[in-house]
Design an enzyme around this catalytic site. Structure first.
Site, PDB file in Angstrom:
ATOM      1  N   GLY A 116      40.027  52.585  37.747  1.00  0.00           N
ATOM      2  CA  GLY A 116      39.032  53.458  38.376  1.00  0.00           C
ATOM      3  C   GLY A 116      39.402  53.747  39.825  1.00  0.00           C
TER       4      GLY A 116
ATOM      5  N   GLY B 175      36.313  52.637  32.495  1.00  0.00           N
ATOM      6  CA  GLY B 175      37.450  51.730  32.330  1.00  0.00           C
ATOM      7  C   GLY B 175      37.370  50.623  33.355  1.00  0.00           C
TER       8      GLY B 175
ATOM      9  N   LYS C 118      40.555  62.278  27.325  1.00  0.00           N
ATOM     10  CA  LYS C 118      41.759  61.431  27.242  1.00  0.00           C
ATOM     11  C   LYS C 118      41.274  60.031  26.863  1.00  0.00           C
ATOM     12  CE  LYS C 118      44.388  58.698  28.674  1.00  0.00           C
ATOM     13  NZ  LYS C 118      44.626  57.458  27.885  1.00  0.00           N
TER      14      LYS C 118
ATOM     15  N   ASP D 112      41.126  50.327  13.745  1.00  0.00           N
ATOM     16  CA  ASP D 112      41.847  50.692  14.961  1.00  0.00           C
ATOM     17  C   ASP D 112      41.623  49.690  16.091  1.00  0.00           C
ATOM     18  OD1 ASP D 112      43.478  52.344  16.437  1.00  0.00           O
ATOM     19  OD2 ASP D 112      41.896  53.742  17.009  1.00  0.00           O
TER      20      ASP D 112
ATOM     21  N   CYS E 250      31.516  45.762  28.432  1.00  0.00           N
ATOM     22  CA  CYS E 250      31.546  45.870  29.897  1.00  0.00           C
ATOM     23  C   CYS E 250      30.384  45.110  30.521  1.00  0.00           C
ATOM     24  CB  CYS E 250      31.493  47.335  30.308  1.00  0.00           C
ATOM     25  SG  CYS E 250      30.163  48.228  29.502  1.00  0.00           S
TER      26      CYS E 250
ATOM     27  N   PHE F  63      38.022  48.356  36.849  1.00  0.00           N
ATOM     28  CA  PHE F  63      37.930  48.603  38.294  1.00  0.00           C
ATOM     29  C   PHE F  63      39.289  49.069  38.840  1.00  0.00           C
ATOM     30  CE2 PHE F  63      38.927  46.762  42.465  1.00  0.00           C
ATOM     31  CZ  PHE F  63      38.043  47.502  43.250  1.00  0.00           C
ATOM     32  N   ALA F  64      40.378  48.398  38.394  1.00  0.00           N
ATOM     33  CA  ALA F  64      41.707  48.699  38.937  1.00  0.00           C
ATOM     34  C   ALA F  64      42.102  50.148  38.644  1.00  0.00           C
ATOM     35  CB  ALA F  64      42.740  47.737  38.355  1.00  0.00           C
TER      36      ALA F  64
ATOM     37  N   GLU G 157      32.295  54.441  35.576  1.00  0.00           N
ATOM     38  CA  GLU G 157      31.660  53.371  34.795  1.00  0.00           C
ATOM     39  C   GLU G 157      32.707  52.273  34.661  1.00  0.00           C
ATOM     40  OE1 GLU G 157      28.636  53.188  33.659  1.00  0.00           O
ATOM     41  OE2 GLU G 157      27.950  55.236  33.981  1.00  0.00           O
TER      42      GLU G 157
ATOM     43  N   LEU H 189      45.029  52.587  23.197  1.00  0.00           N
ATOM     44  CA  LEU H 189      44.866  51.457  22.276  1.00  0.00           C
ATOM     45  C   LEU H 189      43.925  51.779  21.119  1.00  0.00           C
ATOM     46  CD1 LEU H 189      44.657  48.463  24.786  1.00  0.00           C
ATOM     47  CD2 LEU H 189      46.582  49.126  23.347  1.00  0.00           C
TER      48      LEU H 189
ATOM     49  N   LYS I  14      42.411  53.770  41.062  1.00  0.00           N
ATOM     50  CA  LYS I  14      43.558  54.712  41.081  1.00  0.00           C
ATOM     51  C   LYS I  14      43.083  56.142  40.810  1.00  0.00           C
ATOM     52  CE  LYS I  14      47.056  51.682  39.120  1.00  0.00           C
ATOM     53  NZ  LYS I  14      47.798  51.413  37.906  1.00  0.00           N
TER      54      LYS I  14
ATOM     55  N   GLU J  53      36.473  39.635  35.339  1.00  0.00           N
ATOM     56  CA  GLU J  53      36.097  40.083  33.994  1.00  0.00           C
ATOM     57  C   GLU J  53      37.171  39.660  32.995  1.00  0.00           C
ATOM     58  OE1 GLU J  53      36.336  44.331  33.213  1.00  0.00           O
ATOM     59  OE2 GLU J  53      34.460  44.212  32.085  1.00  0.00           O
TER      60      GLU J  53
HETATM   61  P1  NAD Z   1      41.629  50.777  31.570  1.00  0.00           P
HETATM   62  O1  NAD Z   1      41.142  50.938  32.948  1.00  0.00           O
HETATM   63  O2  NAD Z   1      42.886  50.041  31.321  1.00  0.00           O
HETATM   64  O3  NAD Z   1      41.819  52.214  30.869  1.00  0.00           O
HETATM   65  C1  NAD Z   1      40.768  53.159  30.796  1.00  0.00           C
HETATM   66  C2  NAD Z   1      41.350  54.536  30.557  1.00  0.00           C
HETATM   67  O4  NAD Z   1      42.100  54.925  31.710  1.00  0.00           O
HETATM   68  C3  NAD Z   1      42.333  54.609  29.377  1.00  0.00           C
HETATM   69  O5  NAD Z   1      42.153  55.836  28.696  1.00  0.00           O
HETATM   70  C4  NAD Z   1      43.691  54.579  30.069  1.00  0.00           C
HETATM   71  O6  NAD Z   1      44.718  55.186  29.326  1.00  0.00           O
HETATM   72  C5  NAD Z   1      43.382  55.398  31.316  1.00  0.00           C
HETATM   73  N1  NAD Z   1      44.316  55.193  32.435  1.00  0.00           N
HETATM   74  C6  NAD Z   1      45.119  54.124  32.683  1.00  0.00           C
HETATM   75  N2  NAD Z   1      45.823  54.331  33.822  1.00  0.00           N
HETATM   76  C7  NAD Z   1      45.439  55.538  34.303  1.00  0.00           C
HETATM   77  C8  NAD Z   1      45.783  56.309  35.452  1.00  0.00           C
HETATM   78  N3  NAD Z   1      46.683  55.871  36.345  1.00  0.00           N
HETATM   79  N4  NAD Z   1      45.192  57.504  35.646  1.00  0.00           N
HETATM   80  C9  NAD Z   1      44.264  57.968  34.767  1.00  0.00           C
HETATM   81  N5  NAD Z   1      43.906  57.294  33.646  1.00  0.00           N
HETATM   82  C10 NAD Z   1      44.476  56.098  33.422  1.00  0.00           C
HETATM   83  O7  NAD Z   1      40.401  50.137  30.761  1.00  0.00           O
HETATM   84  P2  NAD Z   1      40.417  49.639  29.252  1.00  0.00           P
HETATM   85  O8  NAD Z   1      41.217  48.392  29.188  1.00  0.00           O
HETATM   86  O9  NAD Z   1      40.723  50.774  28.362  1.00  0.00           O
HETATM   87  O10 NAD Z   1      38.866  49.299  29.043  1.00  0.00           O
HETATM   88  C11 NAD Z   1      38.282  48.111  29.438  1.00  0.00           C
HETATM   89  C12 NAD Z   1      37.542  48.284  30.750  1.00  0.00           C
HETATM   90  O11 NAD Z   1      36.555  49.317  30.624  1.00  0.00           O
HETATM   91  C13 NAD Z   1      36.773  47.029  31.141  1.00  0.00           C
HETATM   92  O12 NAD Z   1      36.926  46.799  32.514  1.00  0.00           O
HETATM   93  C14 NAD Z   1      35.327  47.397  30.811  1.00  0.00           C
HETATM   94  O13 NAD Z   1      34.372  46.675  31.525  1.00  0.00           O
HETATM   95  C15 NAD Z   1      35.308  48.852  31.148  1.00  0.00           C
HETATM   96  N6  NAD Z   1      34.193  49.528  30.486  1.00  0.00           N
HETATM   97  C16 NAD Z   1      33.127  49.907  31.250  1.00  0.00           C
HETATM   98  C17 NAD Z   1      32.020  50.502  30.635  1.00  0.00           C
HETATM   99  C18 NAD Z   1      30.807  50.909  31.429  1.00  0.00           C
HETATM  100  O14 NAD Z   1      29.932  51.566  30.865  1.00  0.00           O
HETATM  101  N7  NAD Z   1      30.699  50.562  32.694  1.00  0.00           N
HETATM  102  C19 NAD Z   1      32.021  50.733  29.255  1.00  0.00           C
HETATM  103  C20 NAD Z   1      33.136  50.327  28.505  1.00  0.00           C
HETATM  104  C21 NAD Z   1      34.222  49.730  29.144  1.00  0.00           C
END
Ligand code: NAD
Length: 501
Positions: A243, A238, A185, A99, A294, A240-241, A260, A189, A245, A393
Site C-alpha cells: 500500500g 493489500g 488487477k 485456487d 485482514c 501495508f508494505a 484497505e 496468487l 508503494k 500481521e
Molecule cells: P499484497 O500487498 O502482497 O498484494 C496486494 C495486491 O497488490 C496484489 O494484487 C499484488 O499483486 C499487488 N501488488 C504487489 N506489488 C505491487 C506494486 N508494486 N504496485 C501495485 N500493486 C502491487 O497483499 P496480499 O498478500 O495479496 O494480501 C494480504 C494483505 O491484504 C494482508 O495484509 C491483509 O490484511 C490485507 N487485506 C486487507 C483487507 C482490508 O479490508 N483492509 C482485506 C483483505 C486483505
C-alpha cells in the site's frame, strides 16, 4: 469433486486477449501442491491497452457513454451480473476453494455476498440520479449553489487473495454503479474467479471497456497501473508494505487513493461472559478463512480471573477443528494460500518460540496431512508486547493470548499497535462495551462477536490499516467526485467595476 480450471486470457475492451508478451502464471492447488492450470500475466504493454479501452468506455460517443448513462441503466447490468453469479454459484465457489484453499462452505458464503454486493450497489446506482443536484444553502440571496456528484473517471482496482472475488467486487460494484470504468488487477496468487467475473460481464453484454481484468504480478501489472496518467484513482486492498508503494507511485501525479490494509486486531474478553459463547467467537475471529483475515482478532486479551479456564477451553476446542482438503465436508481449516505464505507463518511461530513464547496448541503441519500448505490452529501464550508475533500481521491461523487485570489495562494493550482495522469486546456489561468501543483505535468494532461484515455498513481502518471506507454509501462515495456549481441569480450588476460615464 475436481472441476477443470478454465483457461482464460486477459479481459480487455469486452473481449479475451492474449497478453502481449504471452506470459502465463501457474495456478497451484494449495491443498495438494499440484499445478492445476494457469492464468495470463499482464505487463505494462497490456496495461496501456486496457487503460485506453477504459478511457474510451468512460466517454465514448456523446450521451452513450457509461458515465452519462442513467443510474437505472447501470443498475440493470449490475443486477444481471448478480443473477449470473447466483446461477454459477456452486462452480464459482469450487474454483475459489481450489485456487486459494478456502473451505468450500465459506466460498459459497462469499458468492452469496458477491451477488448481494452487486444487488446493493444496483439500488444505490438507481438512487444516484435523484441525488445528482443537492442544493447548498448560502448566506447571500443573489446566489444559488448546488452540488453535483459525478463519476471520478477510470479507476484502477488492486486486490488481494484472501477473498479473491469478494474483495474485487467490493470495488467493482460501487465503481461501476458510480459510473466509473475500471481496470481490476487481482492477486497473482488467486485470480481464477475474477476472470470468471469477466466472463459473466461478457455474457450479460456489459459495454466493452467498462470492466477490464488484468491478471498478473504486482510489479509487472499493478505498478504500471498505479502510476499510469490515464488512471484517475487507485483503490487498493493489500498489505501495508505494498500500500505504501502504491501511494508513493500515485503521489507523483497527486492521484487519489483509498487504502484497505492489514491489521493486528484485539479481542477483549471480560470476566462476566458466557465462556462457551466467547470461546467460539475467539476461535472464529482468528481461524476463519484459514486465519487469513485482514481483521482477524489475533491478539486475545482475557481477564486474568477467567484466563486459565478460558484458555483451556480454547485449546480443547482447537483440537476438534477439522483440518482437511477444503472440498471435504465439514472442513473448517484448509491450507494457507501458498508455499511462501506457509513458510512465512512457520517462521513467525519459530521466532516467537525462540523469543520465549509458549505454544499451547499447534505450531506445525498436522500429522495426518503430508502434502499441502496446512498449518494447525496455533495458540501461543507467554507473549510479550515487544515480540514480533504480537506486533506484526501473521496472516495465518495463529492466536496470541495475554491476560489483563483492569479495563484501562485492556484498552491500553488493545491500542498499542501500529494497526487499527478491527477490535472486539465481549462482556455482559453494556455500559462497559460502550466505553470500550469508544476507546478502541479502530475503524470497525464488534461487541459480543468478532468478524461479521455487512455490505450496508462502512468497512476500513485507521493508522497503518489505511483510510477511506468501502461498503455502504461510503463505498459509492469512493468513486464520485463532488462538484460545486454556483449561479448568480440577481438582475443587478455585481458592482465591483463602475463603468466611467
Ligand atoms: P499484497 O500487498 O502482497 O498484494 C496486494 C495486491 O497488490 C496484489 O494484487 C499484488 O499483486 C499487488 N501488488 C504487489 N506489488 C505491487 C506494486 N508494486 N504496485 C501495485 N500493486 C502491487 O497483499 P496480499 O498478500 O495479496 O494480501 C494480504 C494483505 O491484504 C494482508 O495484509 C491483509 O490484511 C490485507 N487485506 C486487507 C483487507 C482490508 O479490508 N483492509 C482485506 C483483505 C486483505
Amino acid at each position: 469433486m475436481a472441476i477443470p480450471m478454465p483457461t482464460r486470457q486477459l479481459f480487455i475492451d469486452g473481449e479475451w486477449r492474449e497478453p502481449i508478451l504471452r506470459k502465463r502464471i501457474p495456478i497451484v492447488n494449495p491443498a495438494t501442491e499440484e499445478v492445476i492450470g494457469d492464468i495470463p500475466a499482464a505487463t505494462t504493454e497490456d496495461v496501456e491497452v486496457a487503460v485506453n479501452a477504459a478511457r474510451r468506455a468512460f466517454s465514448r460517443n456523446k450521451g452513450k457513454d457509461w458515465a452519462k448513462a442513467p443510474g437505472a441503466v447501470r443498475a440493470k447490468y449490475l443486477r444481471a451480473i448478480a443473477a449470473k453469479v447466483i446461477e454459477r454459484k456452486t462452480d464459482l465457489a469450487k474454483l475459489e476453494a481450489f485456487d486459494c484453499g478456502k473451505p468450500l462452505d465459506e466460498a459459497v458464503w462469499d458468492m452469496d455476498d458477491v451477488a448481494g454486493c452487486f444487488e446493493y450497489y444496483a439500488d444505490l446506482a438507481e438512487g444516484l440520479d435523484a441525488k445528482q443536484k443537492t442544493p447548498v444553502s448560502l448566506p447571500m440571496e443573489s446566489f444559488k449553489s448546488f452540488v453535483l456528484k459525478q463519476p471520478l473517471g477510470v479507476v484502477g482496482l488492486i486486490t488481494p487473495w484472501n477473498y479473491p472475488l469478494l474483495m474485487a467486487v467490493w470495488k467493482v460494484a460501487p465503481s461501476l454503479a458510480a459510473g466509473c470504468t475500471a481496470i481490476l488487477k487481482p492477486s497473482e496468487l488467486a485470480s481464477v474467479t475474477c476472470l470468471e467475473l469477466a466472463d459473466i460481464c461478457r455474457e450479460v453484454g456489459l459495454p466493452p471497456g467498462v470492466l477490464n481484468v488484468l491478471t498478473g504480478f504486482g510489479s509487472e501489472a499493478g505498478a504500471p497501473l498505479a502510476s499510469h496518467p490515464g488512471v484517475d484513482k487507485i483503490a487498493f486492498t493489500g498489505s501495508f508494505a505494498t500500500g505504501s508503494k502504491v501511494m508513493t507511485a500515485a503521489a507523483q501525479l497527486v492521484k487519489p487513493v483509498s487504502m484497505e490494509l492489514g491489521g493486528k486486531s484485539p479481542l477483549i474478553v471480560f470476566d462476566d461472559v458466557d465462556l462457551d459463547k466467547a470461546a467460539e467467537w475467539a476461535l472464529f475471529g482468528c481461524f476463519w478463512t484459514n486465519g487469513q483475515i485482514c481483521s482477524a482478532t489475533s491478539r486475545l486479551l482475557v481477564h486474568e480471573s477467567i484466563a486459565s479456564e478460558f484458555i483451556e477451553k480454547l485449546v480443547k476446542w482447537s483440537k476438534n477443528i477439522k483440518i482437511s482438503d477444503p472440498m471435504e465436508e465439514g472442513c473448517r481449516l484448509g491450507p494457507v494460500v501458498s508455499q511462501g505464505q506457509y513458510e512465512k507463518i512457520l517462521k513467525f511461530i519459530s521466532t516467537a518460540k525462540s523469543e520465549g513464547a509458549t505454544i499451547l496448541h499447534g505450531g506445525s503441519r498436522p500429522e495426518h496431512l503430508a502434502k499441502g500448505f496446512f498449518i494447525e490452529p496455533t495458540i501461543l501464550t507467554d507473549v510479550t508486547t515487544s515480540m514480533q508475533i504480537w506486533r506484526e500481521e501473521v496472516f495465518g491461523p495463529v492466536l496470541c493470548v495475554k491476560t489483563f487485570a483492569s479495563e484501562d489495562e485492556a484498552i491500553e494493550l488493545a491500542n498499542d499497535s501500529h494497526y487499527g482495522l478491527g477490535a472486539a469486546v465481549i462482556s455482559n456489561d453494556t455500559e462497559r462495551c460502550d466505553r470500550v468501543s469508544k476507546a478502541f483505535e479502530a475503524g470497525i468494532v464488534w461487541i459480543n462477536c468478532s468478524q461479521p461484515c455487512f455490505t450496508q455498513a462502512p468497512w476500513g481502518g485507521v493508522k497503518r490499516s489505511g483510510f477511506g471506507r468501502e461498503l455502504g454509501e461510503w463505498g459509492l462515495d469512493n468513486y464520485l467526485s463532488v462538484k460545486q456549481v454556483t449561479l448568480y441569480t440577481s438582475n443587478d450588476p455585481w458592482g465591483w467595476y463602475k463603468s466611467p460615464n
